[in-house]
Design an enzyme around this catalytic site. Structure first.
Site, PDB file in Angstrom:
ATOM      1  N   SER A 127      45.929  42.352  36.148  1.00 14.31           N
ATOM      2  CA  SER A 127      44.824  42.456  35.593  1.00 14.31           C
ATOM      3  C   SER A 127      43.709  43.083  36.370  1.00 14.31           C
ATOM      4  O   SER A 127      43.189  44.340  35.688  1.00 14.31           O
ATOM      5  CB  SER A 127      44.463  41.037  35.001  1.00 14.31           C
ATOM      6  N   ARG A 165      35.337  40.419  38.082  1.00 11.51           N
ATOM      7  CA  ARG A 165      35.579  39.107  37.485  1.00 11.51           C
ATOM      8  C   ARG A 165      34.859  38.983  36.202  1.00 11.51           C
ATOM      9  O   ARG A 165      35.442  38.361  35.233  1.00 11.51           O
ATOM     10  CB  ARG A 165      35.126  37.952  38.522  1.00 11.51           C
ATOM     11  N   HIS A 190      36.934  41.051  33.823  1.00 12.77           N
ATOM     12  CA  HIS A 190      38.201  40.173  33.351  1.00 12.77           C
ATOM     13  C   HIS A 190      38.103  39.029  32.624  1.00 12.77           C
ATOM     14  O   HIS A 190      38.595  38.613  31.696  1.00 12.77           O
ATOM     15  CB  HIS A 190      38.559  39.558  34.782  1.00 12.77           C
TER      16      HIS A 190
END
Ligand SMILES: C/C1=C2N=C(/C=C3N=C(/C(C)=C4\N[C@@](C)([C@@H]5N=C1[C@](C)(CCC(=O)O)[C@H]5CC(=O)O)[C@@](C)(CC(=O)O)[C@@H]4CCC(=O)O)[C@@](C)(CC(=O)O)[C@@H]\3CCC(=O)O)C(C)(C)[C@@H]/2CCC(=O)O
Length: 209
Positions: free
Chosen positions: A16, A40, A43
């Site tokens: 990812s 992050r 994500h």
């Protein structure tokens, strides 16, 4: 029936993060903590274009990471944010505090004609100096925090301003960016949310991906 999918957690994360780094424009972020933070946040929401909406005050990400390493408490506007913080990543067993459920909050909110989210921020005051604040849901928490700073409350080490929505979200984040000398990490506009705010804490908490 058998499906072809990646079954192992670390492998999913690694894949990812590699996809994010190949698709998102992250050039303007300083390597290390700022870049990790951007990855992050992307994500947590699945939108690589959110990188363009990130507004990080110079040094705010480093200040947030250092405060956590030194044991600073983390104030969250919603339980959803608090629950998203991965305790195992925290460097100093930091306290994660959400005052929204404090028994005094509903009556205070009624008496003052404010949301519970705004009133809950007043309970942060004693430990606010040098803390890390994570706002992922409620614009009124962020507006109230800025009012408190104006009233003389001490400055946190880092303010993660990522409330989501259509009423007050963009405006409260613009106000945070414009407020003098705030160490802010912001997702500008309507986008934001508890997951993004928790992901930001998780990025600051540990250099481990
Ligand atoms: C106006 C509010 C907004 N809430 C949004 C989005 C979500 N909120 C969820 C949940 C479960 C909660 N929201 C409250 C914080 C509640 N939400 C509000 C308030 C009415 C006012 C906040 C503000 O405008 O600043 C607020 C209640 C209050 O009096 O402060 C919550 C406390 C309500 C409750 O269940 O009691 C609760 C938080 C619980 C917790 O985690 O501690 C959602 C999951 C909505 C849902 O249930 O469908 C969702 C989560 C979004 C996220 O990622 O966090 C908005 C969109 C942010 C909105 C403010 C802006 C707007 O445009 O309306």
């Amino acid at each position: 029936m058998s499906y072809d999918y990646i079954r192992e957690g670390d492998a999913i994360y690694n894949r990812s993060f590699a996809i994010i780094r190949s698709e998102a424009d992250l050039k303007r972020f300083a390597p290390s903590v700022e870049e990790r933070l951007a990855v992050r946040i992307i994500h947590a929401c699945g939108m690589t274009d959110v990188a363009a909406d990130l507004a990080f005050a110079p040094g705010a990400a480093e200040a947030g990471a250092a405060a956590l390493a030194a044991g600073a408490p983390i104030f969250c506007d919603a339980q959803m944010v608090a629950h998203g913080v991965t305790r195992a990543r925290l460097p100093a067993n930091n306290e994660v505090i959400c005052t929204l459920s404090d028994p005094s909050v509903p009556a205070q909110a009624k008496a003052r004609g404010l949301t519970r989210s705004a009133v809950a921020a007043d309970l942060w005051r004693a430990k606010l100096g040098g803390s890390v604040v994570a706002i992922g849901n409620a614009p009124t928490t962020l507006f109230r925090l800025l009012e408190m700073l104006d009233e003389g409350a001490p400055m946190p080490a880092c303010i993660i301003g990522m409330p989501v929505g259509f009423v007050g979200a963009a405006e409260s984040k613009d106000a945070l960016i414009q407020y003098p000398n705030t160490p802010h990490l912001v997702v500008r506009g309507r986008r934001g949310g508890s997951a993004m705010a928790a992901a930001a804490i998780n990025a600051l908490a540990s250099a481990k991906e």
